[in-house]
Design a protein around this motif. Structure first.
Motif, PDB file in Angstrom:
ATOM      1  N   ALA A 272       0.826  -1.217   0.000  1.00 25.43           N
ATOM      2  CA  ALA A 272       0.000   0.000   0.000  1.00 25.43           C
ATOM      3  C   ALA A 272       0.854   1.258   0.000  1.00 25.43           C
ATOM      4  O   ALA A 272       0.329   2.369  -0.031  1.00 25.43           O
ATOM      5  N   VAL A 273       2.168   1.113   0.060  1.00 26.98           N
ATOM      6  CA  VAL A 273       3.054   2.279   0.126  1.00 26.98           C
ATOM      7  C   VAL A 273       3.339   2.776  -1.295  1.00 26.98           C
ATOM      8  O   VAL A 273       3.769   2.004  -2.153  1.00 26.98           O
ATOM      9  N   GLY A 274       3.085   4.042  -1.530  1.00 29.34           N
ATOM     10  CA  GLY A 274       3.293   4.625  -2.848  1.00 29.34           C
ATOM     11  C   GLY A 274       4.726   5.102  -3.031  1.00 29.34           C
ATOM     12  O   GLY A 274       5.461   5.305  -2.058  1.00 29.34           O
ATOM     13  N   LEU A 275       5.095   5.296  -4.303  1.00 27.15           N
ATOM     14  CA  LEU A 275       6.461   5.688  -4.623  1.00 27.15           C
ATOM     15  C   LEU A 275       6.449   6.993  -5.416  1.00 27.15           C
ATOM     16  O   LEU A 275       5.691   7.139  -6.383  1.00 27.15           O
ATOM     17  N   GLY A 276       7.298   7.923  -4.997  1.00 23.02           N
ATOM     18  CA  GLY A 276       7.365   9.207  -5.683  1.00 23.02           C
ATOM     19  C   GLY A 276       8.792   9.589  -6.026  1.00 23.02           C
ATOM     20  O   GLY A 276       9.745   9.110  -5.405  1.00 23.02           O
ATOM     21  N   ALA A 277       8.924  10.471  -7.012  1.00 24.74           N
ATOM     22  CA  ALA A 277      10.216  11.050  -7.369  1.00 24.74           C
ATOM     23  C   ALA A 277      10.290  12.452  -6.773  1.00 24.74           C
ATOM     24  O   ALA A 277       9.269  13.053  -6.450  1.00 24.74           O
ATOM     25  N   GLN A 278      11.489  12.970  -6.663  1.00 26.00           N
ATOM     26  CA  GLN A 278      11.677  14.289  -6.033  1.00 26.00           C
ATOM     27  C   GLN A 278      11.629  15.439  -7.029  1.00 26.00           C
ATOM     28  O   GLN A 278      11.679  16.607  -6.640  1.00 26.00           O
ATOM     29  N   ASN A 279      11.544  15.099  -8.310  1.00 26.83           N
ATOM     30  CA  ASN A 279      11.454  16.134  -9.343  1.00 26.83           C
ATOM     31  C   ASN A 279      11.058  15.437 -10.645  1.00 26.83           C
ATOM     32  O   ASN A 279      11.135  14.200 -10.742  1.00 26.83           O
ATOM     33  N   VAL A 280      10.662  16.201 -11.629  1.00 27.04           N
ATOM     34  CA  VAL A 280      10.301  15.647 -12.942  1.00 27.04           C
ATOM     35  C   VAL A 280      10.366  16.794 -13.950  1.00 27.04           C
ATOM     36  O   VAL A 280      10.087  17.944 -13.607  1.00 27.04           O
ATOM     37  N   HIS A 281      10.738  16.467 -15.188  1.00 25.40           N
ATOM     38  CA  HIS A 281      10.909  17.527 -16.190  1.00 25.40           C
ATOM     39  C   HIS A 281       9.603  17.869 -16.913  1.00 25.40           C
ATOM     40  O   HIS A 281       8.620  17.144 -16.787  1.00 25.40           O
ATOM     41  N   TRP A 282       9.600  18.992 -17.642  1.00 24.62           N
ATOM     42  CA  TRP A 282       8.377  19.431 -18.344  1.00 24.62           C
ATOM     43  C   TRP A 282       8.304  18.940 -19.777  1.00 24.62           C
ATOM     44  O   TRP A 282       7.376  19.284 -20.486  1.00 24.62           O
ATOM     45  N   GLU A 283       9.301  18.172 -20.207  1.00 20.45           N
ATOM     46  CA  GLU A 283       9.220  17.530 -21.526  1.00 20.45           C
ATOM     47  C   GLU A 283       9.361  16.021 -21.338  1.00 20.45           C
ATOM     48  O   GLU A 283       9.872  15.560 -20.328  1.00 20.45           O
ATOM     49  N   ASP A 284       8.925  15.274 -22.350  1.00 22.20           N
ATOM     50  CA  ASP A 284       8.997  13.815 -22.249  1.00 22.20           C
ATOM     51  C   ASP A 284      10.367  13.272 -22.634  1.00 22.20           C
ATOM     52  O   ASP A 284      10.716  12.134 -22.303  1.00 22.20           O
ATOM     53  N   HIS A 285      11.114  14.047 -23.422  1.00 25.48           N
ATOM     54  CA  HIS A 285      12.477  13.645 -23.808  1.00 25.48           C
ATOM     55  C   HIS A 285      13.140  14.851 -24.426  1.00 25.48           C
ATOM     56  O   HIS A 285      12.468  15.865 -24.687  1.00 25.48           O
ATOM     57  N   GLY A 286      14.430  14.774 -24.671  1.00 25.49           N
ATOM     58  CA  GLY A 286      15.100  15.890 -25.325  1.00 25.49           C
ATOM     59  C   GLY A 286      16.467  16.167 -24.720  1.00 25.49           C
ATOM     60  O   GLY A 286      16.965  15.414 -23.884  1.00 25.49           O
ATOM     61  N   ALA A 287      17.056  17.266 -25.167  1.00 20.41           N
ATOM     62  CA  ALA A 287      18.407  17.638 -24.743  1.00 20.41           C
ATOM     63  C   ALA A 287      18.329  18.406 -23.426  1.00 20.41           C
ATOM     64  O   ALA A 287      18.374  19.640 -23.406  1.00 20.41           O
ATOM     65  N   PHE A 288      18.161  17.675 -22.343  1.00 19.80           N
ATOM     66  CA  PHE A 288      18.019  18.277 -21.006  1.00 19.80           C
ATOM     67  C   PHE A 288      18.907  17.498 -20.032  1.00 19.80           C
ATOM     68  O   PHE A 288      18.419  16.704 -19.214  1.00 19.80           O
ATOM     69  N   THR A 289      20.203  17.703 -20.170  1.00 22.72           N
ATOM     70  CA  THR A 289      21.173  16.938 -19.398  1.00 22.72           C
ATOM     71  C   THR A 289      20.861  16.979 -17.898  1.00 22.72           C
ATOM     72  O   THR A 289      20.656  18.047 -17.331  1.00 22.72           O
TER      73      THR A 289
ATOM     74  N   LEU B 164       9.652   7.761 -15.306  1.00 20.31           N
ATOM     75  CA  LEU B 164       9.279   7.438 -13.926  1.00 20.31           C
ATOM     76  C   LEU B 164       8.118   6.440 -13.908  1.00 20.31           C
ATOM     77  O   LEU B 164       8.130   5.461 -13.166  1.00 20.31           O
ATOM     78  N   LEU B 165       7.125   6.701 -14.760  1.00 25.58           N
ATOM     79  CA  LEU B 165       5.971   5.795 -14.816  1.00 25.58           C
ATOM     80  C   LEU B 165       6.396   4.387 -15.209  1.00 25.58           C
ATOM     81  O   LEU B 165       5.865   3.394 -14.709  1.00 25.58           O
ATOM     82  N   GLU B 166       7.369   4.308 -16.092  1.00 23.00           N
ATOM     83  CA  GLU B 166       7.844   2.999 -16.544  1.00 23.00           C
ATOM     84  C   GLU B 166       8.386   2.176 -15.372  1.00 23.00           C
ATOM     85  O   GLU B 166       8.316   0.950 -15.362  1.00 23.00           O
TER      86      GLU B 166
ATOM     87  N   ARG C 173       4.470   6.734  -9.067  1.00 25.11           N
ATOM     88  CA  ARG C 173       3.126   7.292  -9.268  1.00 25.11           C
ATOM     89  C   ARG C 173       3.013   8.737  -8.815  1.00 25.11           C
ATOM     90  O   ARG C 173       1.990   9.380  -9.034  1.00 25.11           O
ATOM     91  N   TRP C 174       4.051   9.253  -8.145  1.00 24.18           N
ATOM     92  CA  TRP C 174       4.003  10.603  -7.592  1.00 24.18           C
ATOM     93  C   TRP C 174       5.267  11.356  -7.986  1.00 24.18           C
ATOM     94  O   TRP C 174       6.325  10.742  -8.180  1.00 24.18           O
ATOM     95  N   ALA C 175       5.161  12.686  -8.029  1.00 26.31           N
ATOM     96  CA  ALA C 175       6.365  13.512  -8.187  1.00 26.31           C
ATOM     97  C   ALA C 175       6.212  14.772  -7.341  1.00 26.31           C
ATOM     98  O   ALA C 175       5.155  15.406  -7.322  1.00 26.31           O
ATOM     99  N   ILE C 176       7.276  15.107  -6.635  1.00 30.80           N
ATOM    100  CA  ILE C 176       7.371  16.396  -5.947  1.00 30.80           C
ATOM    101  C   ILE C 176       7.857  17.413  -6.969  1.00 30.80           C
ATOM    102  O   ILE C 176       8.759  17.110  -7.762  1.00 30.80           O
TER     103      ILE C 176
END
Ligand code: PGA
Length: 256
Positions: free
Chosen positions: A59-76, A84-86, A90-93
């Motif tokens: 029942a414990v959910g899993l989140g990331a601490q950040n996430v980008h505004w594009e799905d892919h690209g040149a964002f080193t 993350l979904l893959e 299920r969550w992002a801060i």
């Protein structure tokens, strides 16, 4: 207040590699997680795959601490929502004050990250909060208003706000119950203006900033405090579990 299920989120920041993550989660899964409380942990990116494996079926959910505004690209150095979904995240801060203060995050980039994360299927925990100078200048509510100005673009059903006064984060100095309740109630009033009364009543507003077992019960008992975003005290499984129990008690209306 009973309609909002308390949410307790551990923000591990840059702590716990794979081995420490495994040790923590194995202990957490042995503990009694109260069913009335929703629990989420947010380990560093590198620990997410192993955490996802260990938490499968729990029942414990899993989140990331950040996430980008594009799905892919040149964002080193950035990580996209579909990645993350893959993994089973299920969550992002977004918009943590450390991201804002140290890594150039702005109100605009925070909302862009949140919007993309929601569109991909993540639930978002969007952090806001004033600095000490802003509070002392009497600007707290104006700062919070500015920080949530863009959130009308977001889906309130997949949004959680975290009110984290910057002066309370990692300092051992938490907001008083009155300061927290005042900010949360004011935020909910403004959310009603943005999303309508019903969605604003359902949207959870977490308190963060030196939340720990010694102060969790009284803070989480406030009418508009719907859980906590916990840094330091979430790194120790016993103190994290104690806060979960306090959240369960506040949901049940038990006050002793
Ligand atoms: P803290 O951190 O509990 O260590 O104050 C809270 C946060 O930064 O989310």
């Amino acid at each position: 207040m009973a309609a909002r299920r308390p949410l307790v989120v551990g923000n591990w920041k840059m702590h716990k590699g794979v081995a420490e993550t495994a040790a923590f989660l194995e202990a957490l899964l042995q503990a009694d997680v109260p069913g009335s409380v929703e629990v989420v942990v947010c380990p560093p990116f590198t620990s997410l795959p192993h955490a996802a494996m260990l938490l499968t079926g729990s029942a414990v959910g899993l989140g990331a601490q950040n996430v980008h505004w594009e799905d892919h690209g040149a964002f080193t150095g950035e990580v996209a929502a579909p990645m993350l979904l893959e993994l089973g995240v299920r969550w992002a801060i977004v918009g943590h004050s450390e991201r804002r203060a140290l890594f150039g995050e702005t109100d605009d980039t925070v909302v862009r990250r949140a919007a993309r994360a929601q569109a991909a299927g993540l639930d978002v925990i969007l952090c806001i909060g004033e600095t000490l100078a802003e509070r002392e200048a009497g600007a707290t509510l104006a700062v919070l208003e500015r920080q949530i100005r863009g959130i009308g673009a977001l889906d309130p059903a997949h949004l959680v706000l975290a009110y984290e006064p910057v002066w309370a984060i990692g300092t051992g100095r938490n907001a008083t119950t009155e300061q927290a309740q005042e900010a949360h109630a004011e935020l909910r009033r403004r959310l009603a203006g943005t999303f309508g009364a019903g969605p604003a009543q359902r949207l959870r507003i977490l308190y963060g900033g030196s939340l720990k077992p010694a102060n969790a019960r009284e803070l989480l008992a406030q009418a508009d405090v719907d859980g906590g975003l916990i840094g330091g005290a979430s790194l120790d499984v016993d103190s994290f579990c104690a806060i979960m129990r306090d959240a369960a008690e506040s949901a049940a209306g038990v006050d002793s």
